[in-house]
Design a protein around this motif. Sequence first.
Motif, short mmCIF file in Angstrom:
data_model
loop_
_atom_site.label_atom_id
_atom_site.label_comp_id
_atom_site.label_asym_id
_atom_site.label_seq_id
_atom_site.Cartn_x
_atom_site.Cartn_y
_atom_site.Cartn_z
N LYS A 5 0.82 -1.21 0.00
CA LYS A 5 0.00 0.00 0.00
C LYS A 5 0.85 1.26 0.00
N LYS A 6 2.12 1.13 0.37
CA LYS A 6 3.03 2.28 0.31
C LYS A 6 3.37 2.65 -1.13
N ASP A 7 3.04 1.78 -2.06
CA ASP A 7 3.28 2.05 -3.48
C ASP A 7 2.04 2.60 -4.19
N ILE A 8 0.97 2.87 -3.42
CA ILE A 8 -0.30 3.24 -4.03
C ILE A 8 -0.75 4.64 -3.60
N THR A 9 -1.15 5.43 -4.57
CA THR A 9 -1.84 6.70 -4.35
C THR A 9 -3.31 6.49 -4.71
N VAL A 10 -4.20 7.00 -3.89
CA VAL A 10 -5.63 6.94 -4.17
C VAL A 10 -6.10 8.32 -4.60
N ILE A 11 -6.78 8.39 -5.74
CA ILE A 11 -7.32 9.65 -6.25
C ILE A 11 -8.84 9.53 -6.33
N ILE A 12 -9.53 10.41 -5.61
CA ILE A 12 -10.99 10.43 -5.61
C ILE A 12 -11.46 11.68 -6.34
N CYS A 13 -12.24 11.50 -7.40
CA CYS A 13 -12.71 12.63 -8.21
C CYS A 13 -14.05 13.14 -7.69
N CYS A 14 -14.06 14.38 -7.20
CA CYS A 14 -15.28 14.98 -6.63
C CYS A 14 -15.53 16.38 -7.18
N ALA A 15 -15.05 16.67 -8.37
CA ALA A 15 -15.10 18.04 -8.88
C ALA A 15 -16.40 18.39 -9.58
N GLY A 16 -17.14 17.40 -10.06
CA GLY A 16 -18.29 17.66 -10.90
C GLY A 16 -19.47 18.30 -10.20
N MET A 17 -20.41 18.81 -11.00
CA MET A 17 -21.56 19.55 -10.49
C MET A 17 -22.75 18.66 -10.15
N GLY A 18 -22.78 17.44 -10.65
CA GLY A 18 -23.90 16.55 -10.34
C GLY A 18 -25.22 17.05 -10.88
N THR A 19 -25.21 17.67 -12.05
CA THR A 19 -26.42 18.30 -12.58
C THR A 19 -27.54 17.30 -12.87
N ARG A 20 -27.19 16.09 -13.30
CA ARG A 20 -28.22 15.10 -13.61
C ARG A 20 -28.98 14.67 -12.37
N LEU A 21 -28.33 14.75 -11.21
CA LEU A 21 -29.00 14.36 -9.97
C LEU A 21 -29.90 15.47 -9.46
N GLY A 22 -29.53 16.72 -9.76
CA GLY A 22 -30.39 17.84 -9.42
C GLY A 22 -30.48 18.16 -7.94
N ILE A 23 -29.36 18.03 -7.21
CA ILE A 23 -29.39 18.29 -5.76
C ILE A 23 -28.71 19.59 -5.38
N GLY A 24 -28.09 20.28 -6.34
CA GLY A 24 -27.47 21.56 -6.04
C GLY A 24 -26.11 21.48 -5.40
N THR A 25 -25.54 20.30 -5.32
CA THR A 25 -24.19 20.16 -4.78
C THR A 25 -23.52 18.98 -5.45
N THR A 26 -22.23 18.82 -5.19
CA THR A 26 -21.51 17.69 -5.76
C THR A 26 -22.05 16.37 -5.21
N LYS A 27 -22.03 15.33 -6.02
CA LYS A 27 -22.59 14.05 -5.60
C LYS A 27 -21.83 13.44 -4.43
N ALA A 28 -20.60 13.85 -4.21
CA ALA A 28 -19.80 13.31 -3.10
C ALA A 28 -20.44 13.60 -1.74
N LEU A 29 -21.31 14.60 -1.69
CA LEU A 29 -21.95 14.97 -0.42
C LEU A 29 -23.35 14.40 -0.26
N VAL A 30 -23.79 13.60 -1.21
CA VAL A 30 -25.10 12.96 -1.10
C VAL A 30 -25.14 12.06 0.12
N ASP A 31 -26.21 12.16 0.88
CA ASP A 31 -26.36 11.37 2.10
C ASP A 31 -26.96 10.00 1.77
N ILE A 32 -26.27 8.96 2.19
CA ILE A 32 -26.78 7.59 2.07
C ILE A 32 -26.79 6.97 3.46
N ALA A 33 -27.98 6.74 4.00
CA ALA A 33 -28.12 6.13 5.33
C ALA A 33 -27.32 6.88 6.39
N GLY A 34 -27.37 8.21 6.32
CA GLY A 34 -26.76 9.02 7.37
C GLY A 34 -25.32 9.42 7.15
#
Length: 216
Positions: A5-34
């Motif tokens: 795991k010391k040889d691995i970088t993790v990249i999480i993409c959270c830049a998008g607008m999430g327009t198709r979901l229509g929640i007014g924020t990035t999908k990374a902040l969508v609440d799932i079961a709290g």
Amino acid sequence: MSFDKKDITVIICCAGMGTRLGIGTTKALVDIAGEPLIIRELKLLKEFDDIRVVVGFDAERVISVVKQFRSDIMFVCNYEYEHNGPADSVKKALLGARKYVITLDGDTVINPDDFKRFVDFSGECIAVTENASDETIGSSVQDGKVIALSKKAGNMQWSGIAKVHKSKLYGDSSHLYEVLAPYLPMTAFSMRLKEINIPKDYESAIDWVSAGMREE
């Protein structure tokens, strides 16, 4: 033998607008079961010490939520998020990255057991699934290999999750599936997950989590 795991970088993409979901924020902040999606992903990454979250739309809120959970995350800004795609976000986060990179989208709910097996798998691979979303990238899988990724339907789906040498992520396209295309075929790793792109996906993800993250 698993990757170090010391040889691995993790990249999480959270830049998008999430327009198709229509929640007014990035999908990374969508609440799932709290819990916001981004926190659910970070809980799967406790063993990693080089995690980079690419932010753009609603960046301040994403950074605030992540920092409350974990203080050692690197944030990378994609200021052109309205005009480019996930591959551009990944490329912005590659500076100083380690030998291998795990790519994730911040709009995904992943079965923890499957993700652990994915991390421990001793080779490069692309995570494929069934029924991730009504709107996702098609993956054509043959004899255990991903032979094509495209917007056309395949016999499986791809939700942006891969583990590859970082040299494979520098292509010119804004679409990650096109960046990886020259390196196919690549091992297909089956993973149970749900990707949230549209309102129907959100409802499906909630039901799936409530059912224990197993396929019906």
